[in-house]
Design a protein around this motif. Structure first.
Motif, mmCIF file in Angstrom:
data_model
loop_
_atom_site.group_PDB
_atom_site.id
_atom_site.type_symbol
_atom_site.label_atom_id
_atom_site.label_comp_id
_atom_site.label_asym_id
_atom_site.label_seq_id
_atom_site.Cartn_x
_atom_site.Cartn_y
_atom_site.Cartn_z
ATOM 1 N N LEU A 38 -9.607 0.343 -8.679
ATOM 2 C CA LEU A 38 -9.240 -0.225 -7.282
ATOM 3 C C LEU A 38 -9.544 -1.428 -6.845
ATOM 4 N N LEU A 39 -10.723 -2.112 -7.166
ATOM 5 C CA LEU A 39 -10.883 -3.476 -6.868
ATOM 6 C C LEU A 39 -9.718 -4.514 -7.274
ATOM 7 N N GLY A 40 -9.132 -4.025 -8.505
ATOM 8 C CA GLY A 40 -8.491 -4.775 -9.329
ATOM 9 C C GLY A 40 -6.986 -4.668 -8.488
ATOM 10 N N GLN A 41 -6.624 -3.323 -8.108
ATOM 11 C CA GLN A 41 -5.536 -3.210 -7.250
ATOM 12 C C GLN A 41 -5.582 -3.807 -5.934
ATOM 13 N N ILE A 42 -6.663 -3.929 -5.131
ATOM 14 C CA ILE A 42 -6.903 -4.657 -3.916
ATOM 15 C C ILE A 42 -6.626 -6.174 -4.201
ATOM 16 N N VAL A 43 -7.162 -6.601 -5.284
ATOM 17 C CA VAL A 43 -7.062 -8.162 -5.504
ATOM 18 C C VAL A 43 -5.679 -8.608 -5.717
ATOM 19 N N ALA A 44 -5.023 -7.679 -6.665
ATOM 20 C CA ALA A 44 -3.563 -7.852 -6.799
ATOM 21 C C ALA A 44 -2.654 -7.694 -5.538
ATOM 22 N N LEU A 45 -3.099 -6.622 -4.743
ATOM 23 C CA LEU A 45 -2.188 -6.411 -3.579
ATOM 24 C C LEU A 45 -2.450 -7.783 -2.521
ATOM 25 N N GLY A 46 -3.682 -8.194 -2.665
ATOM 26 C CA GLY A 46 -3.890 -9.680 -1.864
ATOM 27 C C GLY A 46 -3.159 -10.892 -2.494
ATOM 28 N N LEU A 47 -2.972 -10.854 -3.573
ATOM 29 C CA LEU A 47 -2.124 -11.833 -4.267
ATOM 30 C C LEU A 47 -0.736 -11.906 -4.353
ATOM 31 N N THR A 48 -0.115 -10.705 -3.713
ATOM 32 C CA THR A 48 1.251 -10.587 -3.644
ATOM 33 C C THR A 48 2.148 -11.478 -3.041
ATOM 34 N N GLU A 49 1.660 -12.090 -2.044
ATOM 35 C CA GLU A 49 2.346 -13.182 -1.310
ATOM 36 C C GLU A 49 2.280 -14.477 -2.305
ATOM 37 N N THR A 50 1.228 -14.680 -3.034
ATOM 38 C CA THR A 50 1.121 -16.060 -3.841
ATOM 39 C C THR A 50 2.210 -15.528 -4.942
ATOM 40 N N ALA A 51 2.515 -14.472 -5.567
ATOM 41 C CA ALA A 51 3.444 -14.137 -6.482
ATOM 42 C C ALA A 51 4.759 -14.039 -5.839
ATOM 43 N N ALA A 52 5.176 -13.762 -4.515
ATOM 44 C CA ALA A 52 6.568 -13.823 -3.980
ATOM 45 C C ALA A 52 6.820 -15.132 -3.847
ATOM 46 N N GLY A 62 14.462 -23.136 -11.504
ATOM 47 C CA GLY A 62 14.932 -22.612 -12.832
ATOM 48 C C GLY A 62 14.174 -21.677 -13.334
ATOM 49 N N PRO A 63 14.387 -20.935 -14.464
ATOM 50 C CA PRO A 63 13.773 -19.920 -15.235
ATOM 51 C C PRO A 63 12.536 -20.141 -15.770
ATOM 52 N N ASP A 64 12.383 -21.753 -16.185
ATOM 53 C CA ASP A 64 11.133 -21.764 -16.813
ATOM 54 C C ASP A 64 9.942 -21.966 -15.745
ATOM 55 N N ALA A 65 10.242 -21.974 -14.445
ATOM 56 C CA ALA A 65 8.896 -22.155 -13.748
ATOM 57 C C ALA A 65 8.533 -20.471 -13.376
ATOM 58 N N CYS A 66 9.329 -19.394 -13.833
ATOM 59 C CA CYS A 66 9.122 -18.146 -13.635
ATOM 60 C C CYS A 66 7.970 -17.503 -14.495
ATOM 61 N N ARG A 67 7.651 -18.239 -15.661
ATOM 62 C CA ARG A 67 6.647 -17.654 -16.470
ATOM 63 C C ARG A 67 5.211 -17.133 -16.211
ATOM 64 N N ASN A 68 4.634 -17.838 -14.968
ATOM 65 C CA ASN A 68 3.428 -17.553 -14.554
ATOM 66 C C ASN A 68 3.327 -16.745 -13.378
ATOM 67 N N ALA A 69 4.446 -16.158 -12.720
ATOM 68 C CA ALA A 69 4.682 -15.568 -11.372
ATOM 69 C C ALA A 69 4.038 -14.255 -11.668
ATOM 70 N N GLY A 70 4.123 -13.450 -12.604
ATOM 71 C CA GLY A 70 3.617 -12.304 -12.564
ATOM 72 C C GLY A 70 2.017 -12.271 -13.118
ATOM 73 N N LEU A 71 1.610 -13.284 -13.471
ATOM 74 C CA LEU A 71 0.067 -13.346 -14.065
ATOM 75 C C LEU A 71 -0.878 -13.097 -12.676
ATOM 76 N N PHE A 72 -0.325 -13.619 -11.798
ATOM 77 C CA PHE A 72 -1.284 -13.254 -10.459
ATOM 78 C C PHE A 72 -1.318 -11.835 -10.257
ATOM 79 N N LEU A 73 -0.417 -10.976 -10.654
ATOM 80 C CA LEU A 73 -0.563 -9.583 -10.488
ATOM 81 C C LEU A 73 -1.288 -8.963 -11.570
ATOM 82 N N VAL A 74 -0.988 -9.284 -12.739
ATOM 83 C CA VAL A 74 -1.155 -8.536 -13.904
ATOM 84 C C VAL A 74 -2.648 -8.726 -14.436
ATOM 85 N N LEU A 75 -2.994 -9.910 -14.102
ATOM 86 C CA LEU A 75 -4.667 -10.344 -14.565
ATOM 87 C C LEU A 75 -5.771 -9.469 -13.829
#
Length: 111
Positions: free
Chosen positions: A46-60, A70-83
């Motif tokens: 639950l804590l991981g989900q709450i932190v990921a929810l808080g980071l959705t704006e950063t990922a967006a 370009g597409p090379d800048a997209c590699r780390n966008a999902g890491l803010f939610l996955v980690l």
């Protein structure tokens, strides 16, 4: 390397928490132990989900930057939610492993 730390450190923390409470967990009744098992597994997830929810704006905002850079800048966008999600899941699994070993281990407590 970062993903190994995200997996190993929370799992170790969850297992150590259960190890620190091993006498208490071993002495509980089965249904009470199951309740502690669910709480110990669910709270980090639950804590991981709450932190990921808080980071959705950063990922967006990073995803919007992908369209411009370009597409090379997209590699780390999902890491803010996955980690944080992976860290919470691994901490919960570490707790489960520690709680199971505390409950069903037949060895005497020597520490």
């Amino acid at each position: 390397m970062m993903m190994a730390l995200v997996i190993a450190l929370p799992a170790l923390a969850g297992a150590l928490a259960a190890f620190a409470l091993r006498r208490k967990l071993a002495s509980l009744g089965f249904m009470t132990w199951l309740g502690w098992m669910m709480i110990g597994m669910g709270a980090p997830v639950l804590l991981g989900q709450i932190v990921a929810l808080g980071l959705t704006e950063t990922a967006a905002s990073l995803a919007e930057g992908c369209e411009l850079n370009g597409p090379d800048a997209c590699r780390n966008a999902g890491l803010f939610l996955v980690l944080p999600l992976a860290a919470g899941l691994c901490a919960g699994l570490g707790w489960a492993a520690g709680a199971l070993s505390a409950r069903f281990a037949k060895a005497k407590d020597t520490i």
